[in-house]
Design a protein around this motif. Structure first.
Motif, PDB file in Angstrom:
ATOM      1  N   VAL A   1     130.463  -1.689  15.091  1.00 42.34           N
ATOM      2  CA  VAL A   1     131.157  -0.492  15.583  1.00 42.34           C
ATOM      3  C   VAL A   1     132.195  -0.899  16.629  1.00 42.34           C
ATOM      4  O   VAL A   1     133.318  -0.393  16.647  1.00 42.34           O
ATOM      5  N   GLY A   2     131.844  -1.846  17.484  1.00 42.82           N
ATOM      6  CA  GLY A   2     132.807  -2.350  18.462  1.00 42.82           C
ATOM      7  C   GLY A   2     134.036  -2.968  17.809  1.00 42.82           C
ATOM      8  O   GLY A   2     135.125  -2.957  18.382  1.00 42.82           O
ATOM      9  N   GLU A   3     133.873  -3.486  16.595  1.00 41.45           N
ATOM     10  CA  GLU A   3     135.014  -4.046  15.861  1.00 41.45           C
ATOM     11  C   GLU A   3     135.742  -3.001  15.024  1.00 41.45           C
ATOM     12  O   GLU A   3     136.667  -3.332  14.301  1.00 41.45           O
ATOM     13  N   GLY A   4     135.291  -1.754  15.098  1.00 39.48           N
ATOM     14  CA  GLY A   4     136.034  -0.681  14.433  1.00 39.48           C
ATOM     15  C   GLY A   4     135.326   0.003  13.280  1.00 39.48           C
ATOM     16  O   GLY A   4     135.858   0.945  12.695  1.00 39.48           O
ATOM     17  N   ALA A   5     134.113  -0.446  12.944  1.00 39.88           N
ATOM     18  CA  ALA A   5     133.400   0.182  11.823  1.00 39.88           C
ATOM     19  C   ALA A   5     132.952   1.594  12.205  1.00 39.88           C
ATOM     20  O   ALA A   5     132.486   1.824  13.316  1.00 39.88           O
ATOM     21  N   GLU A   6     133.094   2.520  11.267  1.00 42.42           N
ATOM     22  CA  GLU A   6     132.675   3.902  11.490  1.00 42.42           C
ATOM     23  C   GLU A   6     131.524   4.274  10.576  1.00 42.42           C
ATOM     24  O   GLU A   6     130.920   5.338  10.725  1.00 42.42           O
ATOM     25  N   VAL A   7     131.239   3.401   9.619  1.00 34.75           N
ATOM     26  CA  VAL A   7     130.134   3.605   8.691  1.00 34.75           C
ATOM     27  C   VAL A   7     129.668   2.208   8.298  1.00 34.75           C
ATOM     28  O   VAL A   7     130.469   1.272   8.245  1.00 34.75           O
ATOM     29  N   ILE A   8     128.381   2.049   8.075  1.00 35.01           N
ATOM     30  CA  ILE A   8     127.808   0.726   7.819  1.00 35.01           C
ATOM     31  C   ILE A   8     127.256   0.658   6.394  1.00 35.01           C
ATOM     32  O   ILE A   8     126.505   1.550   5.974  1.00 35.01           O
ATOM     33  N   CYS A   9     127.619  -0.383   5.664  1.00 38.60           N
ATOM     34  CA  CYS A   9     127.025  -0.635   4.353  1.00 38.60           C
ATOM     35  C   CYS A   9     125.940  -1.698   4.498  1.00 38.60           C
ATOM     36  O   CYS A   9     126.160  -2.725   5.159  1.00 38.60           O
ATOM     37  N   LEU A  10     124.810  -1.476   3.865  1.00 39.40           N
ATOM     38  CA  LEU A  10     123.756  -2.491   3.842  1.00 39.40           C
ATOM     39  C   LEU A  10     124.179  -3.570   2.847  1.00 39.40           C
ATOM     40  O   LEU A  10     124.328  -3.298   1.652  1.00 39.40           O
ATOM     41  N   GLY A  11     124.364  -4.790   3.337  1.00 39.34           N
ATOM     42  CA  GLY A  11     124.980  -5.820   2.517  1.00 39.34           C
ATOM     43  C   GLY A  11     124.008  -6.700   1.766  1.00 39.34           C
ATOM     44  O   GLY A  11     124.238  -7.904   1.640  1.00 39.34           O
ATOM     45  N   SER A  12     122.942  -6.139   1.249  1.00 36.32           N
ATOM     46  CA  SER A  12     121.962  -6.935   0.523  1.00 36.32           C
ATOM     47  C   SER A  12     121.042  -5.997  -0.237  1.00 36.32           C
ATOM     48  O   SER A  12     120.591  -4.979   0.300  1.00 36.32           O
ATOM     49  N   GLY A  13     120.776  -6.349  -1.483  1.00 35.81           N
ATOM     50  CA  GLY A  13     119.811  -5.563  -2.240  1.00 35.81           C
ATOM     51  C   GLY A  13     118.452  -5.540  -1.558  1.00 35.81           C
ATOM     52  O   GLY A  13     117.699  -4.566  -1.692  1.00 35.81           O
ATOM     53  N   ALA A  14     118.169  -6.599  -0.782  1.00 40.67           N
ATOM     54  CA  ALA A  14     116.867  -6.676  -0.109  1.00 40.67           C
ATOM     55  C   ALA A  14     116.706  -5.621   0.969  1.00 40.67           C
ATOM     56  O   ALA A  14     115.583  -5.275   1.352  1.00 40.67           O
ATOM     57  N   LEU A  15     117.809  -5.108   1.472  1.00 40.27           N
ATOM     58  CA  LEU A  15     117.720  -4.086   2.516  1.00 40.27           C
ATOM     59  C   LEU A  15     117.615  -2.674   1.940  1.00 40.27           C
ATOM     60  O   LEU A  15     117.229  -1.735   2.645  1.00 40.27           O
ATOM     61  N   ALA A  16     117.964  -2.546   0.658  1.00 39.90           N
ATOM     62  CA  ALA A  16     118.014  -1.217   0.056  1.00 39.90           C
ATOM     63  C   ALA A  16     116.708  -0.435   0.198  1.00 39.90           C
ATOM     64  O   ALA A  16     116.720   0.751   0.555  1.00 39.90           O
ATOM     65  N   PRO A  17     115.568  -1.078  -0.046  1.00 38.49           N
ATOM     66  CA  PRO A  17     114.325  -0.293   0.036  1.00 38.49           C
ATOM     67  C   PRO A  17     114.062   0.273   1.426  1.00 38.49           C
ATOM     68  O   PRO A  17     113.273   1.206   1.573  1.00 38.49           O
TER      69      PRO A  17
END
Lengths: 240, 240, 240, 240, 240, 240
Positions: free
Chosen positions: E168-184
Motif C-alpha cells: 500500500v505504501g508503494e501505491g497498491a489499492e487492492v491486493i492480489c494473492l499471488g499463489s494458488g496456495a494462498l487461495a484456500p
C-alpha cells in the motif's frame, strides 16, 4: 583482423591501458590498434565533453590512413555512435551497447556502476536510444573523477562493493562497468563481488570479432547510409 | 530581450532567412541576432552533419562575446541540445521540441513534414530523447535537398500538399515543418492546407520569449549542470 | 489580445488571486479576464470535483457572450481539456500541460509539488493523457487543503522546502507548482529553493500568448472537431 | 443482486434495448434496473457529449434512492468512470474495460468496431487510462450515427463485415462491439463473422455479477477514496 | 457448466483445497472438477518447475476423456497459458490474469503478495505478456515455501499484514494473492487488512463462468489457432 | 571450448544441417556438438510445439553426461530460455536474442523473415520478454512449412526476396533469418538481397564464444538462481 579501439578522451595512459585490456581478451588473430583523439577533453564527464569527444573521434577516424576491420568506441555512455556508423563501412561497436548486450545473456536485469554521477544522464540516454534500457535495474556511481581511479585503488574497491550491493538490492543480477576507465581493472573488480561483472571494452572487442567472424558490416540502407558528398568547411579539423 | 537564433548550417542565405522569419514573429521588445557556425556543413542532412553542426554551434556560442538572454537552436532534429544547455545559463530552445509542444496544444496528434528522408531517424531520435514522441502520428519527407527549397517552389508546394494529405490519413491533426529551411515559407505553406501548420522557428522564438517573461533559466541541478573546468585541448576550435 | 483565465473552482478569492498572477506575467498587450464557474465545487480535490468542475467550466464558456482570443484552464490536473478544445475554436491551454512543457525546456526531469495527496492520481492521469509523463521524476504533496494555503503561510513554506528536497532526491531538476492555489505565491516559493520553479498559470499565460502570436487555433480535423448539432437536453445548465 | 445498467445518453429506446440485452445475459438471481440520465445528450459522439454525460450519470446515481449492488456504465469509451468509482462504494464496471478484458481471455489481440469515427479518440483514451490498450490491434468505425443503427440494419451488416475483415487483417483475433448502440444486436452481428464477438454490455453484466459473487467493492484507499464533504454549489443539478 | 480447475503442481492436498475454494465461490449451476498433473513438481517455485508444470498440465488435459466447458489454470505466474489455449477450444482462464483483471475493476493500482521471492520474475513476465502490468504497483513475497503455508498460519498472518502495508505504501489499492496456495485462506487473509483482497482462483472461476454465460470460446484465428497435425514423438507422455 | 548446439525439434537432418552451419562459423578452438531432443515435435510451429520442445530440451540437457562450456538454443522464437538458464551454470544463448543483438549493431531497425506465419506471435513474445523488441520494424513470413525449405529452394528464394523488400519498406535495415531451418542457407539467402542478413545460429555461436572468451557464466543471483532440490515426479522423462 585489425581492430581499432578508440578511446574517447586524449589521456595517453588511459588509451594505453584500454589497449592492453583489449589485447588481453582479444583472440590470437586479432591485432589491436589503440587510438585516441588528437584533441578534445582529457576525460569525458558530461554532455559538452561527450559532444567534443564525438567530433574528435570522427575527426580521428576520417584522418586514419590505414586499413582496419572494425571499430570499438571505448567511451561508456558517450555520443557519436550514429555518426561513426554513417561515416564508416566497418562495424562500429560501442562499449555501452556491448556491455549490456553481453550482460543480458547472463542475467535477467543488469546494473551499471560508473565513476561519476553526471555520467548517469548520458548513459541512460545512450541506452534508451539503443533500445536496451528496459532491463536496466540500476545506474549507480562511485562519485570519483575518471582519471583518479588508478590512483586511489583502495577507495575504488570500497565504493565498488557498496554500490554493487545497492544495485543488487534494486534488482541487478549482473553488473556492467560503466566507464572505460574501469576496464583495465575489470578482473580485480569482478573478484570483489558475487555477481558477474561485464567490462564493456572486453564485451565490445568480442562483439567486434563476432561481426568480423560473421562478415557483417554496417547497413547502408536507412539511418546510417553513407553521407552525401558536400561542403563541410573546416572539417576534418586536423587533416590527414 | 536579445535572442540569438543560431542556424545549424553555414549557409548565409538560410541564416538570413531564418533571422527574418524570427523577426516577423518576435515581440516588439525582442532583438533577434541571427548567427551561423563559422565552420561545418552547408546543410544538415544526416548524423555526420548533425554531429559536426552540434560542435560548431557549441564553438560559436562559447566564442560569442556579447550579452544575450536566450538561444534558439534552428536545426530541426539536430543533435547538441544537451551540451548547449550544459554550457549556457540562458534558456536553450530547440525548434524540434518547440514545434511539437505548440502543436500538441492545438491538435491531439501531430505530423512532421521534413525536406529529405534521411532526416527521419534524426528527428525521431530527437523527439524520443525529449519525451515528446508519443503523440507523433507521422514523419514524412518532401525528398528534396535542404538548399533547393527556395529554388523550386512549385514542386515544394505540390509535394507538401501530398505529404500533408498522407500524414492526415495517418492521424495527424496538425503539421510541424520539419526543417529550418521551410521556416521562411511557413505562411505560404500554411495557406496550402486545411490543418494548422506550426513552424519550429516561430514556435521557438515564442517559447524563448516565454522563458524570459517567466524569468526561467536552465536548471544547473542534474543533467545540465555547468561543466567542470578541465583541459579540453584544441577547443574552442576557433578562439573568441 | 483578450485572454480568459478560467478558475476551476467557485472561490472568488482564488479567482481574483489567479487573475492577478496572470496579469503580473502577461505582456502589455494582453487583457486578462478572470472567470470562475457559476456553480460547482469550492475547491477541486478529487475525481468528483474535477468532473463537476469540467462541466461547470464548459457551461461557463458556452454562456460567455464576449469575444476572447484564448483560454487558460487554471486547475492543475483537472479534467475537461478535450471537451473545451472541441467546443471552442480558440486555443485552450491547460496549466498542467503548460507547466511541464516549460519545465522540460529548462530541466531534463521535472517534479511536481501539489497541495493534497489525492490530486496525484488526477495529475498523473492528465499528464499521461497529454503524452508528457515520461520525464516526470516525482509527484509530491504538501498535504494541506487547497483553500488553506493563504492562511498558513509558514507551514506551507516549511513543507514546500521539504517536498522539493525529496523531489530533487528522486531526480527532479525543476519543480512545477501543482495547484492553481499555489500560483499566487509562485515568486515567494521560488525564492525558497535552489531549483527553478515553474508556475502553471504563468506558463499557460505565456503559451496562450504564444499561440496568439503564431496565429494558431485548435485543429478541427480529428479528435477535437466541432461537436455535431444535436439535442443535449438541460444544457447549458445555466443559460447565456 | 440488483444491478443498475446506466445508459450514457437520454434515449429511452436505447435504454430499453440495453436493459433487455442485460437481462438476456444476466443470471437468474440478477435483477436489472435500466436507467438513463435525466438530462444530457441524446447520443454520445465526442468529448463534449461524453463530458456532459459523465456529469449527468453522476447526477443520476447520487439522486437514486434505492438499494443496488453494482453499476454498469453502458457508454463505450465514455468518461466519468473514476468519479463514479469515487462516489459509490459498489463496484462500477465500464463496458469499455469489460469488453476488452473478456476479449483478452479468448484472443491474443483484440479489435474494436464502433459506430462513428469520432469515438476513436475517446475509446483509445479510455483504454490507455485503464492500462488495457497494449493488446489492441485495431479500432475501426462503421461511420454511422449512433441512433441510426436500428433503422438501417442491412447497411450495418454490410459495413460490419467489411470492418471486421479489415480489423482481422490488422491482427485482431476477437472483436469488441464499440458502442452501447450495437449491444442489442450482438448475437446477430456475431453470426456474421468468423471471429468471436464480445458485447461490452454483456461482458460488464457478467463482470459485475462476478464482483458481487466475490464480495468485491471499490477500494477506498487511494485514487477512488470517498470524496470529502464540502460545498459543491448547484449540485446535484437535479435534486433527489 | 462443468469447470475444470487444474492445479499446477502434483500436491493432492493443494488440489483438494483449491477445488474446495472453487466450489465455495462457484455458482449453483457449476460443477467443479479439480485436477492435478500426473507428474511434475510438488510445488512450482521457479522457471524449471513452471516449465515442467506447463507440459504436465498440457499432458493432463490432452489425456482427459470427459466433457468440460472451461478450464482454470490454478498456478499464479506459471507458464503454458498460450499452449493450453492453442490446444483447447474451451476458454482457458489463468488465475494470474483473472486476479489482476478483477482487481483493476475495484482499485486504480494493484499489488501482489506471493509466497516466495523467486516467483517474482515469473509473475512479472506473465503479467507483461498479458498486457496487464502497467497498473501494478508492487510485487512482494512472504518468503515462505509454497507448501508450508497451511502449517504455519500465525507466521503467514504476521508477514501478510506487513507485506500488504508495504505494498500500500508503494501505491497498491487492492491486493492480489499471488499463489494458488494462498487461495484456500483468502477469506481469512482478507479479514486481516483494510484494502480489498482478490484471490485468483475465485476470480478465475467467476471469469470462466462469465465466458460460459456469454458463449465465448477461444479464437482460432491467429496466435491460438488449433495446432497442425504432425508427429510429436513421445507425446502425450502419459497416454489417455 | 565445447559448444552444444541444441536443435529444438527432433529432425535428424535439421540437427545435422544446423551443426554444419555452426561449425562453418565457429572459431578453430571450438568443438561443436549438435544435439536434438529425444522426443517432441518434428518441427516447432506454434505454442504447443514450443512448449513440448522446451521441456524436451530441458530433458536432453539434464540427461547429458559430458562436459560443455556453453549452450546454443537453436529454435527461433521458442520458449524455455529461462528454465535452461536456471538449470545450467553455463551461458545459454538463444538464437532469437543473438540474431537481433548482432543485427542492432549494424542497422538501426531490424526485420525478421520467418518460415510460417504462426511463428510470429511466438517470436514477438520472445523478443518482448528479452527487452529487444523496440527496434523491430517488421516480422514477415515465407508461409512455407519449416521442413520443406530444403526441398523447394527456388520458391524459397522468390518469396524471400519479396518479403525482404516488404520488410525494408516497413523500415528494416538488416534482416534476421527467423528460423533455425533457414540457417543452413544463410549465405545463399544473404547473396539474394542488398541489406545485411543475420543468421541466428551463426550469431549465437559467436556470442557463446564471446561469453567463454570473457569467462561469463549465468548469474545465479535472482531470476535464474539454481532450482531448489525437491520432488519432481516423472522427471527427467528420459533418464540419463
Amino acid at each position: 583482423m585489425r581492430l581499432v579501439v578508440l578511446n574517447a578522451n586524449t589521456s595517453a595512459s588511459m588509451t594505453e591501458a584500454i589497449g592492453q585490456r583489449a589485447r588481453a581478451v582479444a583472440g590470437p588473430a586479432t591485432e589491436i590498434v589503440a587510438l585516441a583523439p588528437t584533441w578534445g577533453p582529457a576525460s569525458v564527464e558530461g554532455w559538452l565533453d561527450a559532444q567534443l569527444s564525438a567530433t574528435a573521434m570522427l575527426d580521428r577516424m576520417v584522418g586514419w590512413p590505414d586499413h582496419f576491420d572494425a571499430l570499438v568506441m571505448a567511451g561508456f555512455g558517450d555520443v557519436g555512435r550514429e555518426a561513426l556508423r554513417e561515416v564508416l563501412d566497418q562495424p562500429v561497436v560501442d562499449i555501452t551497447e556491448a556491455a549490456v548486450m553481453m550482460a543480458q545473456l547472463i542475467g535477467h536485469r543488469y546494473g551499471i556502476v560508473t565513476t561519476h554521477g553526471r555520467a548517469r544522464s548520458l548513459i541512460e540516454a545512450s541506452l534508451r536510444a539503443a533500445g536496451q534500457f528496459e532491463r536496466c535495474a540500476s545506474i549507480r556511481a562511485l562519485d570519483m573523477p575518471v582519471l583518479s581511479v588508478a590512483e586511489d585503488w583502495e577507495e575504488v574497491g570500497r565504493r565498488f562493493r557498496d554500490e554493487v550491493g545497492l544495485a543488487v538490492g534494486e534488482g541487478a543480477e549482473v553488473i556492467c562497468l560503466g566507464s572505460g576507465a574501469l576496464a583495465p581493472f575489470a578482473n580485480a573488480l569482478a573478484d570483489m563481488v558475487e555477481v558477474p561483472v561485464v567490462d564493456g571494452v572486453a564485451a565490445a572487442v568480442a562483439l567486434a570479432e563476432s561481426c568480423h567472424q560473421l562478415a557483417l558490416s554496417t547497413s547502408k540502407v536507412g539511418a546510417w547510409a553513407t553521407p552525401t558528398v558536400k561542403e563541410r568547411s573546416g572539417w576534418p579539423i586536423t587533416g590527414p
